[in-house]
Design an enzyme around this catalytic site. Structure first.
Site, PDB file in Angstrom:
ATOM      1  N   LYS A 162       0.834  -1.204   0.000  1.00 36.63           N
ATOM      2  CA  LYS A 162       0.000   0.000   0.000  1.00 36.63           C
ATOM      3  C   LYS A 162       0.868   1.253   0.000  1.00 36.63           C
ATOM      4  CE  LYS A 162      -2.054   1.770   3.662  1.00 36.63           C
ATOM      5  NZ  LYS A 162      -2.962   2.027   4.809  1.00 36.63           N
TER       6      LYS A 162
ATOM      7  N   ASP B 197      -6.430   0.665   0.421  1.00 36.74           N
ATOM      8  CA  ASP B 197      -6.660   0.888   1.849  1.00 36.74           C
ATOM      9  C   ASP B 197      -8.058   0.384   2.203  1.00 36.74           C
ATOM     10  OD1 ASP B 197      -8.370   2.741   0.756  1.00 36.74           O
ATOM     11  OD2 ASP B 197      -7.655   4.424   1.958  1.00 36.74           O
TER      12      ASP B 197
END
Length: 210
Positions: A121, A139
């Site tokens: 991420k 996310d």
């Protein structure tokens, strides 16, 4: 409507809602952004933006971070949660960037994920925001919303990343993810999505599902 067609429509809707696709974390250089993203784990971006000004004023260079006292860094970031691990990661990232990457934040996911505390991420966000490359930042908002509207049927972040890269145009991925965060905060929240006023309702397979 195919998934690729639905993805194209989602990109279009989000562009209309949020013309300016920007990261909500404040930073003035690539390493500061890397630090801010690390601090944002299990913490709100708003809280991180309250913490980082003093941190960035105290530590201005990679060398400052690499030689920092971990207890002092902990004191600056304590309110972000998990501050002990985060402080160690921040110092470790600076040390590795200096020793292995010539003092430059890496421009690819493979190298970025070798840094302490950096997962896919964070790596995608740096690759997309700093270097303008293809990126999908997965996310909690991205996981929730892409499942709700039917772009994916998956909870594993890495699998979602690769699935979205197949249907979201490469040049749109980074901005799409920034916009979906804003959309998740404003409209499609986890507990009480505003389905009746949602512009995405036309393509959502779970309108009204909480």
């Amino acid at each position: 409507m195919t998934k690729k067609e639905k993805a194209a429509r989602a990109v279009e809707i989000l562009k209309e809602l949020y013309p300016e696709a920007v990261c909500s974390l404040t930073a003035s250089n690539p390493f500061e952004l890397l630090v801010a993203v690390r601090l944002s784990a299990q913490c709100t971006d708003a809280r991180v933006n309250l913490v980082t000004p003093a941190l960035f004023e105290r530590y201005k260079t990679l060398e400052d971070y690499a030689t920092a006292d971990v207890k002092e860094v902990e004191n600056y970031i304590r309110s972000c949660g998990f501050y002990k691990n985060k402080a160690e990661s921040i110092i470790g990232m600076a040390q590795k960037i200096l020793s292995d990457f010539g003092g430059k934040v890496p421009d690819n996911i493979e190298d970025l994920i070798t840094l302490p505390g950096v997962g896919r991420k964070t790596a995608n966000l740096i690759v997309g925001d700093v270097y303008g490359k293809e990126a999908i930042v997965v996310d909690t908002h991205c996981i929730r919303i892409t499942n709700r509207i039917g772009l994916v049927a998956e909870k594993d972040p890495a699998k979602i990343e690769f699935a979205l890269k197949k249907i979201i145009p490469a040049e749109e991925g980074s901005d799409f993810c920034h916009r979906i965060v804003l959309f998740g905060r404003d409209v499609c929240s986890a507990r009480k999505p505003l389905c009746d006023e949602c512009k995405m309702a036309e393509i959502c397979k779970k309108v009204g599902v909480k």
